[in-house]
Motif scaffolding. Structure first.
Motif, PDB file in Angstrom:
ATOM      1  N   SER A   1       0.828  -1.212   0.000  1.00  0.00           N
ATOM      2  CA  SER A   1       0.000   0.000   0.000  1.00  0.00           C
ATOM      3  C   SER A   1       0.859   1.257   0.000  1.00  0.00           C
ATOM      4  N   THR A   2       2.019   1.198   0.671  1.00  0.00           N
ATOM      5  CA  THR A   2       2.922   2.356   0.689  1.00  0.00           C
ATOM      6  C   THR A   2       3.420   2.669  -0.708  1.00  0.00           C
ATOM      7  N   PHE A   3       3.849   1.636  -1.441  1.00  0.00           N
ATOM      8  CA  PHE A   3       4.333   1.832  -2.807  1.00  0.00           C
ATOM      9  C   PHE A   3       3.198   2.256  -3.735  1.00  0.00           C
ATOM     10  N   THR A   4       2.014   1.687  -3.543  1.00  0.00           N
ATOM     11  CA  THR A   4       0.886   2.019  -4.406  1.00  0.00           C
ATOM     12  C   THR A   4       0.524   3.495  -4.276  1.00  0.00           C
ATOM     13  N   ARG A   5       0.414   3.983  -3.042  1.00  0.00           N
ATOM     14  CA  ARG A   5       0.107   5.413  -2.841  1.00  0.00           C
ATOM     15  C   ARG A   5       1.199   6.290  -3.436  1.00  0.00           C
ATOM     16  N   PHE A   6       2.442   5.886  -3.239  1.00  0.00           N
ATOM     17  CA  PHE A   6       3.571   6.668  -3.741  1.00  0.00           C
ATOM     18  C   PHE A   6       3.519   6.756  -5.269  1.00  0.00           C
ATOM     19  N   LEU A   7       3.327   5.628  -5.935  1.00  0.00           N
ATOM     20  CA  LEU A   7       3.361   5.601  -7.388  1.00  0.00           C
ATOM     21  C   LEU A   7       2.141   6.284  -8.002  1.00  0.00           C
ATOM     22  N   LEU A   8       0.970   6.097  -7.396  1.00  0.00           N
ATOM     23  CA  LEU A   8      -0.235   6.713  -7.956  1.00  0.00           C
ATOM     24  C   LEU A   8      -0.201   8.231  -7.861  1.00  0.00           C
ATOM     25  N   SER A   9       0.529   8.743  -6.894  1.00  0.00           N
ATOM     26  CA  SER A   9       0.619  10.204  -6.735  1.00  0.00           C
ATOM     27  C   SER A   9       1.853  10.797  -7.404  1.00  0.00           C
ATOM     28  N   LEU A  10       2.668   9.955  -8.029  1.00  0.00           N
ATOM     29  CA  LEU A  10       3.917  10.432  -8.627  1.00  0.00           C
ATOM     30  C   LEU A  10       3.623  11.247  -9.876  1.00  0.00           C
ATOM     31  N   GLY A  11       4.040  12.490  -9.872  1.00  0.00           N
ATOM     32  CA  GLY A  11       3.817  13.372 -11.012  1.00  0.00           C
ATOM     33  C   GLY A  11       5.118  13.848 -11.620  1.00  0.00           C
ATOM     34  N   MET A  12       4.982  14.536 -12.740  1.00  0.00           N
ATOM     35  CA  MET A  12       6.142  15.059 -13.440  1.00  0.00           C
ATOM     36  C   MET A  12       6.726  16.249 -12.684  1.00  0.00           C
ATOM     37  N   THR A  13       8.017  16.416 -12.803  1.00  0.00           N
ATOM     38  CA  THR A  13       8.672  17.567 -12.181  1.00  0.00           C
ATOM     39  C   THR A  13       9.680  18.166 -13.160  1.00  0.00           C
ATOM     40  N   SER A  14       9.827  19.481 -13.097  1.00  0.00           N
ATOM     41  CA  SER A  14      10.809  20.160 -13.955  1.00  0.00           C
ATOM     42  C   SER A  14      12.181  20.223 -13.305  1.00  0.00           C
TER      43      SER A  14
END
Length: 408
Positions: free
Chosen positions: A293-306
């Motif tokens: 669940s920790t990895f799932t939340r992390f990956l689902l919220s991972l967005g692009m960054t400049s």
């Protein structure tokens, strides 16, 4: 008030002409605009709104659909009623429409119901705005009435996680890493992992008596296992992962690739860690399916960054985690611009861990005009790196299985 002015003009102009010319028949022309004007002045702008909105389900897999149903009631007035909401671009409307126009008759309640279906096309948390209702008077003789109803709806979309249970292996190939059973049953180390509920077979010395007394439930201390193989993932979240468009960018493909892979490894007792390049965020290596669940939340919220962050710098930040049996895996979109950083980072990982790191190259160029040419260029770059490499396309299943074949 422009409409009012014109109706007044078209009402009185024929009457004036009839008086001036003596042609009484001209006065009959004024009957129609005069009737509409009188009718409009008798009723107020539509008001007394009430709205109910229901959503079939708010947790979707990418490609799944849900139905949004709206019921509208208007109690008073007469005129035009506009109703609708704003749907996130990541929720594609596949049936019906989210905006409607209705006609409210005088002295009669307006009760209507409509629905539309949306399909999740991108991972993450997406919204449907509150319902907007606007009542407009006939010919805009009064100011519109506006109201917002219902709360914002939040719909969570996640990639489909493929079933890898049928993937089997007997031993960890040429690298000489321990088998899955050894990774799962190694002797406990002194590295504390978590406090969990007691399970039959747990040793008495592992019981945490203070926590047990405080909560009234048998609890034990769990420690990481020595000899457990660790997979340390470095996932690129920089602008180079934006290629491929809004729905299927390289980052979206990378997340779809990571979720089933992490689930598979955790369920089989391996330790997994993850670092997001550009964000500087880290999940220290852990094991056990309850960590998914920790990895799932992390990956689902991972967005692009400049924010640019080189792979060598990321390796230096995580050096303390690269002890023991570690397989480094770098997930990125390999291009000319980041080639030097990736090469130096892979060499640093090799020197730090003693194991050849694996490059996962995300290739989403197949739908572009120069897709074949770009893929050939990427192939040439991977050959120049001289490190094990796996190519992942939008069909992520092949990429996941290929990586497992390389390391297991």
């Amino acid at each position: 008030m422009n409409w009012l002015r014109w109706f007044v003009i078209f009402t009185f102009l024929p009457l004036i002409l009839a008086v001036l010319t003596g042609a009484i028949s001209l006065s009959y022309i004024a009957l129609l605009p005069a009737s509409v004007l009188a009718f409009s002045l008798l009723f107020e702008t539509p008001s007394g709104f009430s709205v109910e909105r229901t959503v079939e389900k708010t947790r979707l897999r990418i490609g799944e659909e849900t139905e949004v149903r709206v019921r509208l009631k208007v109690e008073r007035g007469a005129g035009i009623v506009l109703v609708g909401d704003v749907v996130s671009p990541a929720l594609e409307i596949v049936e019906g429409t989210n905006r409607h126009v209705f006609f409210k008759l005088p002295e009669k309640k307006l009760e209507v119901e409509y629905s539309y279906r949306v399909r999740a096309v991108k991972r993450g948390s997406h919204t449907i705005s509150p319902v907007e209702v606007e009542g407009r008077h006939f010919f805009e003789l009064e100011e519109p009435r506006y109201a917002l109803f219902s709360e914002e709806v939040r719909i969570t979309a996640s990639p489909r996680i493929m079933n890898l249970n049928r993937f089997s292996h007997r031993r960890l190939g040429r690298r000489g890493f321990p088998q899955v059973t050894r990774a799962r049953t190694g002797t406990p180390s002194t590295d504390f992992r978590e406090i969990r509920e007691y399970r039959p077979g747990d040793p008495m010395r592992a019981i945490n008596w203070k926590a047990t007394a405080r909560l009234g439930v048998p609890l034990v201390n769990e420690y990481e296992k020595e000899g457990a193989l660790t997979f340390m993932f470095y996932v690129d979240a920089s602008d180079s992962m934006a290629i491929g468009g809004f729905k299927e960018s390289a980052l979206e493909v990378a997340v779809s690739f990571m979720l089933p892979l992490v689930s598979y490894l955790l369920n089989r007792g391996y330790r997994v860690g993850l670092y997001a390049l550009g964000h500087g965020t880290l999940i220290s290596p852990v094991s056990g399916s309850d960590s998914l669940s920790t990895f799932t939340r992390f990956l689902l919220s991972l967005g692009m960054t400049s924010t640019e962050e080189s792979l060598p710098l990321a390796v230096e930040k995580t050096r303390r985690l690269l002890n023991g049996r570690v397989v480094p895996v770098v997930v990125t979109n390999l291009t000319d611009s980041n080639f030097t950083s990736i090469r130096l980072g892979l060499k640093k990982l090799l020197a730090t861990t003693g194991n050849a790191p694996i490059l996962v190259d995300v290739d989403v160029y197949e739908d572009l005009d120069a897709g074949k040419l770009v893929s050939l260029m990427k192939k040439s770059l991977k050959e120049e790196l001289s490190f094990p490499a796996v190519t992942v396309t939008k069909d992520v299943r092949k990429g996941v299985l290929k990586l497992l074949e390389v390391v297991l």
